[in-house]
Write a protein that holds these residues in place. Structure first.
Motif, PDB file in Angstrom:
ATOM      1  N   VAL A  63       0.835  -1.203   0.000  1.00  0.00           N
ATOM      2  CA  VAL A  63       0.000   0.000   0.000  1.00  0.00           C
ATOM      3  C   VAL A  63       0.868   1.251   0.000  1.00  0.00           C
ATOM      4  N   GLN A  64       1.834   1.329   0.900  1.00  0.00           N
ATOM      5  CA  GLN A  64       2.654   2.544   1.009  1.00  0.00           C
ATOM      6  C   GLN A  64       3.378   2.853  -0.300  1.00  0.00           C
ATOM      7  N   GLU A  65       3.828   1.807  -0.984  1.00  0.00           N
ATOM      8  CA  GLU A  65       4.595   2.003  -2.217  1.00  0.00           C
ATOM      9  C   GLU A  65       3.720   2.332  -3.427  1.00  0.00           C
ATOM     10  N   ARG A  66       2.466   1.871  -3.455  1.00  0.00           N
ATOM     11  CA  ARG A  66       1.666   1.966  -4.683  1.00  0.00           C
ATOM     12  C   ARG A  66       0.406   2.800  -4.578  1.00  0.00           C
ATOM     13  N   VAL A  67       0.029   3.241  -3.390  1.00  0.00           N
ATOM     14  CA  VAL A  67      -1.275   3.892  -3.232  1.00  0.00           C
ATOM     15  C   VAL A  67      -1.407   5.166  -4.068  1.00  0.00           C
ATOM     16  N   VAL A  68      -0.395   5.976  -4.142  1.00  0.00           N
ATOM     17  CA  VAL A  68      -0.482   7.219  -4.925  1.00  0.00           C
ATOM     18  C   VAL A  68      -0.661   6.888  -6.402  1.00  0.00           C
ATOM     19  N   GLU A  69       0.118   5.959  -6.915  1.00  0.00           N
ATOM     20  CA  GLU A  69       0.022   5.546  -8.323  1.00  0.00           C
ATOM     21  C   GLU A  69      -1.381   5.027  -8.652  1.00  0.00           C
ATOM     22  N   VAL A  70      -1.894   4.133  -7.821  1.00  0.00           N
ATOM     23  CA  VAL A  70      -3.207   3.537  -8.081  1.00  0.00           C
ATOM     24  C   VAL A  70      -4.312   4.585  -7.990  1.00  0.00           C
ATOM     25  N   MET A  71      -4.292   5.389  -6.947  1.00  0.00           N
ATOM     26  CA  MET A  71      -5.359   6.386  -6.771  1.00  0.00           C
ATOM     27  C   MET A  71      -5.310   7.453  -7.868  1.00  0.00           C
ATOM     28  N   THR A  72      -4.130   7.848  -8.281  1.00  0.00           N
ATOM     29  CA  THR A  72      -4.010   8.840  -9.350  1.00  0.00           C
ATOM     30  C   THR A  72      -4.548   8.281 -10.667  1.00  0.00           C
ATOM     31  N   LYS A  73      -4.337   7.010 -10.896  1.00  0.00           N
ATOM     32  CA  LYS A  73      -4.802   6.367 -12.133  1.00  0.00           C
ATOM     33  C   LYS A  73      -6.326   6.313 -12.205  1.00  0.00           C
ATOM     34  N   TYR A  74      -6.997   6.062 -11.082  1.00  0.00           N
ATOM     35  CA  TYR A  74      -8.430   5.767 -11.112  1.00  0.00           C
ATOM     36  C   TYR A  74      -9.342   6.822 -10.485  1.00  0.00           C
ATOM     37  N   ILE A  75      -8.855   7.625  -9.575  1.00  0.00           N
ATOM     38  CA  ILE A  75      -9.708   8.494  -8.759  1.00  0.00           C
ATOM     39  C   ILE A  75      -9.606   9.951  -9.216  1.00  0.00           C
ATOM     40  N   ALA A  76     -10.774  10.593  -9.374  1.00  0.00           N
ATOM     41  CA  ALA A  76     -10.812  12.015  -9.717  1.00  0.00           C
ATOM     42  C   ALA A  76     -10.256  12.834  -8.551  1.00  0.00           C
ATOM     43  N   GLU A  77      -9.594  13.919  -8.883  1.00  0.00           N
ATOM     44  CA  GLU A  77      -8.995  14.757  -7.841  1.00  0.00           C
ATOM     45  C   GLU A  77     -10.043  15.285  -6.860  1.00  0.00           C
ATOM     46  N   ASP A  78     -11.239  15.606  -7.374  1.00  0.00           N
ATOM     47  CA  ASP A  78     -12.306  16.158  -6.518  1.00  0.00           C
ATOM     48  C   ASP A  78     -13.305  15.078  -6.078  1.00  0.00           C
ATOM     49  N   TYR A  79     -12.829  13.873  -5.922  1.00  0.00           N
ATOM     50  CA  TYR A  79     -13.590  12.687  -5.507  1.00  0.00           C
ATOM     51  C   TYR A  79     -14.466  12.993  -4.291  1.00  0.00           C
ATOM     52  N   ILE A  80     -15.708  12.514  -4.329  1.00  0.00           N
ATOM     53  CA  ILE A  80     -16.652  12.677  -3.222  1.00  0.00           C
ATOM     54  C   ILE A  80     -16.787  11.321  -2.523  1.00  0.00           C
ATOM     55  N   GLN A  81     -16.579  11.316  -1.208  1.00  0.00           N
ATOM     56  CA  GLN A  81     -16.594  10.074  -0.428  1.00  0.00           C
ATOM     57  C   GLN A  81     -17.824  10.031   0.475  1.00  0.00           C
TER      58      GLN A  81
END
Length: 173
Positions: A63-81
């Motif tokens: 997770v620590q190594e890949r989370v930024v890469e994965v989230m940047t690939k799939y998640i909109a910057e203004d994501y609503i949670q």
């Protein structure tokens, strides 16, 4: 199809190994994403690959190594949670949330179906869980999560989980 069939758009798994290898099983993922519309197939595949990449991070304890890469690939910057266990909107909040999620190296459950209605998609994942009523038996637990897709990214998320104490698993270990 080896070890599964698609019935009414939902994968029915007959080979228990698929629960462990689904995220690297291209035949399985393609079958779950299949739709007569290429545009709908692409959206389904986006969601399945997002879940597969999240699952790889967990399985590989990366997770620590890949989370930024994965989230940047799939998640909109203004994501609503809209998950009560993941407070705050925006991709950066989601990244920080995943950095703190306890992981055990197991493979999360496979996506067995994606139902689309416009830009909203419901993912169904299925896990074999210990049966609390029949000792030694398991049952198929269906887990639902909903996303809104916009411009090829996940823009909003709703969860069916109840709020838990931070550090506890909302999937109920």
């Amino acid at each position: 199809m080896s070890g599964f069939t698609i019935v009414n758009g939902i994968a029915e798994i007959s080979d228990p190994a698929i629960y462990a290898n689904w995220l690297d099983n291209e035949e399985f993922k393609a079958a779950v994403a299949a739709d007569p519309s290429p545009e709908r197939t692409a959206i389904k595949r986006l969601l399945i690959e997002f879940e597969a990449d999240l699952s790889r991070m967990v399985r590989d304890n990366a997770v620590q190594e890949r989370v930024v890469e994965v989230m940047t690939k799939y998640i909109a910057e203004d994501y609503i949670q809209r998950d009560p266990n993941t407070p705050g909107n925006g991709r950066d909040n989601l990244i920080e949330h995943f950095r703190r999620v306890p992981i055990d190296g197991s493979t999360p459950p496979p996506v067995v179906g994606v139902i689309l209605d416009g830009d909203v998609a419901c993912l169904m994942m299925r896990e074999l869980a210990p049966d609390p009523v029949v000792p030694g038996a398991t049952y198929e637990w269906n887990i639902l999560t909903v996303f809104r897709v916009q411009d090829g990214k996940l823009a909003e998320h709703w969860s069916t989980f109840r709020k838990v104490v931070p550090g506890q698993n909302p999937m109920g270990d």
